[in-house]
Design an enzyme around this catalytic site. Structure first.
Site, PDB file in Angstrom:
ATOM      1  N   GLU A 249      -3.804   4.662  -1.642  1.00  0.00           N
ATOM      2  CA  GLU A 249      -2.975   4.404  -2.902  1.00  0.00           C
ATOM      3  C   GLU A 249      -2.410   5.517  -3.463  1.00  0.00           C
ATOM      4  OE1 GLU A 249      -2.799   1.514  -4.156  1.00  0.00           O
ATOM      5  OE2 GLU A 249      -4.183   0.283  -2.652  1.00  0.00           O
ATOM      6  N   GLU A 461      -5.393  -3.030  -2.466  1.00  0.00           N
ATOM      7  CA  GLU A 461      -6.605  -3.023  -2.604  1.00  0.00           C
ATOM      8  C   GLU A 461      -6.643  -4.531  -3.765  1.00  0.00           C
ATOM      9  OE1 GLU A 461      -7.588   0.606  -4.732  1.00  0.00           O
ATOM     10  OE2 GLU A 461      -8.347   1.193  -3.001  1.00  0.00           O
TER      11      GLU A 461
END
Ligand code: NAD
Length: 481
Positions: A249, A461
């Protein structure tokens, strides 16, 4: 002075080589604590504790795992004030923000995944003509690594740890060396909640030493990383030949696209938040603001007026809306962009200056800054600045703004303000981003997939996506002819 220690095998310990880093307070620049700079041997100890805990934790009933995670959530919530004060001191964010967002969200990460795991499922595929039935097993991976950044310290660390533990993995985690405090406090809470020793281990230290040791550990099966794009590249390079599962991320440079047909007041209020919350240090902040030409002048005037009212001040004061930037290094990085404005065909229309705060003269306070740019190609619109700095540009047509929004290396999130349904659907489809908000910003539902495209990351996620990431899938085919 606060003495931060590693949390390994349920106990707090000093780093083996006795090497320490300074922990300073962004509000006043004063060093107020020490944290370990852990070496590969510390990481190895954490790994061994996790490895030893895995056989039991991985087969612990889902009901029990869930109950422990819910207990951790409840204890974080019960210690809200203590955690919020620690987070603000460490990071520089306003206490009102850590109390209302960061810490409650850390608790809800545990609560959410404590519940989600009870609903997680696998699939079966029946083929009656072949007399076969396939079914899928989803087993925990083993020991996994979770590495997190400084901007939302406990919020993002727990966003990784909670699903990893829920799925039955054991964890070696490394919070940012810039903001280690709340991760340290989490260890105590885990012991109190009855998390078995070794299931979660938290090692502190620099990315290049401690972080690198986690990523290159041959038996740590997966790395869940949130941080900068350049660090993500390094991690990918190290992890690829070891065939680790990777979730990355990374950075963002998100467009905030404002059409004349939007709900103006709601847009203005939300745009203040999406520009400057957490001093603009949120990967999802809308740092490139594009405004339809017909309302550009009005927007510029109203936006500047509202930004002028934002209160810059010490993080521990209730009235503060903009706190301190996280560190001297980061403050200097953000200022370096502001110093270049004159050479970049751009103009500061508000802010751009260090703010003197009485009693906190050495803190890293920067006024919220609005810069008008002439071209989306400008470095101010292409680089992630990650501070309280937004750019403004007018646009004339849907096609032109869509092209500019997508003309950037990043692709994390995008916001569109319009009441035209067709336009909102077309933009949702065509924006190159992992997350698109229409007429809102940062409204999070933890069930939804979260992540970016292009240089903003790989993988998703959130919800069942992350539970799938933290499990290995095995298909079994039975012929019953
Ligand atoms: P960073 O990449 O410098 O550090 C992040 C973490 O990685 C830290 O714990 C650091 O110690 C560790 N690290 C550094 N080098 C490493 C290495 N070689 N091996 C292993 N670990 C290493 O990022 P930062 O400055 O802490 O955070 C800011 C960045 O994070 C911004 O770019 C922001 O956009 C990004 N971010 C992204 C998201 C998202 O969800 N996409 C969320 C928050 C922040």
């Amino acid at each position: 002075m606060i003495h931060i220690q590693n949390y390994i095998n349920g106990k707090f310990s000093d780093p083996i080589q006795n090497e320490w880093l300074d922990n300073s307070c962004p509000a006043d620049g004063v060093v107020y604590g020490k944290l370990p700079n852990s070496c590969a041997k510390d990481v190895q100890n954490a790994y061994e504790a996790a490895h030893n805990a895995f056989p039991s934790w991985s087969v612990t009933s889902i009901a029990k795992r869930s109950a422990i995670l819910l207990k951790i959530a409840a204890l974080i919530q019960a210690n809200l004030e203590r955690f919020a004060a620690a987070e603000s001191k460490d990071n520089g964010k306003p206490i009102s923000l850590s109390r209302s967002i960061d810490i409650p969200r850390a608790a809800s990460n545990f609560r959410f995944f404590g519940k989600a795991i009870t609903q997680f499922y696998s699939e079966s595929h029946e083929a009656r003509n072949q007399k076969t039935i396939n079914y899928t097993l989803r087993h925990p991976l083993g020991v996994v690594g979770c590495i997190s950044p400084w901007n939302l310290p406990l919020y993002l660390l727990t966003w990784k740890i909670a699903p990893a533990l829920a799925a039955g993995n054991c964890v070696v985690a490394k919070p940012s060396e810039v903001t280690p405090y709340t991760a340290f406090l989490l260890g105590e809470i885990c012991n109190e909640a009855g998390l078995p020793k070794g299931v979660l281990n938290i090692v502190h230290g620099l990315g290049a030493t401690t972080g690198q040791a986690i990523v290159e550990h041959p038996h740590i099966k997966a790395i869940s990383f949130t941080g900068g794009t350049e660090t993500g590249k390094l991690i990918a390079k190290t992890a690829a030949p070891l065939f680790k599962k990777l979730s990355l991320e990374l950075g963002g440079k998100n467009p905030n696209i404002i059409f004349a047909d939007c709900d103006y007041d709601k847009m203005l209020t939300t745009t203040i938040r999406s520009s400057f919350s957490n001093q603009g240090q949120i990967c999802l902040c809308g740092s490139r603001i594009f405004v339809e030409a017909s309302i550009y002048k009005q927007f510029k005037k109203d936006f500047v007026e509202r930004v002028r009212q934002l209160v810059v001040g010490p993080p521990n004061e209730e009235s503060t809306q903009i706190g301190a930037l996280v560190s001297k290094t980061h403050f200097e990085k953000v200022m370096s962009y502001i110093e270049e404005v004159d050479n970049l065909q751009s103009r500061i229309i508000f802010g751009g200056k260090r703010v003197p705060v009485e009693g906190y003269e050495n803190g890293y306070y920067l006024s919220p800054t609005i810069i008008e740019v002439d071209s989306n190609q400008c470095k101010l619109n292409q680089d992630e600045i990650f501070g309280p700095v937004v750019t403004l540009m007018p646009f004339d047509s849907d096609d032109a703004v869509l092209a500019m929004a997508n003309d950037v290396n990043y692709g994390l999130s995008a916001t569109v303000w319009t009441n035209n349904l067709k336009r909102s659907l077309l933009f949702s489809e065509q924006l190159e981003a992992g997350i698109v908000w229409i007429n809102t910003w940062m409204q999070r539902d933890l069930r939804t997939p979260f992540g970016g495209v292009k240089s903003s990351g790989v993988g998703r996620e959130g919800g069942f996506e992350v539970l799938r990431f933290f499990t290995e899938t095995k298909n079994i085919c039975i012929n019953y002819e």
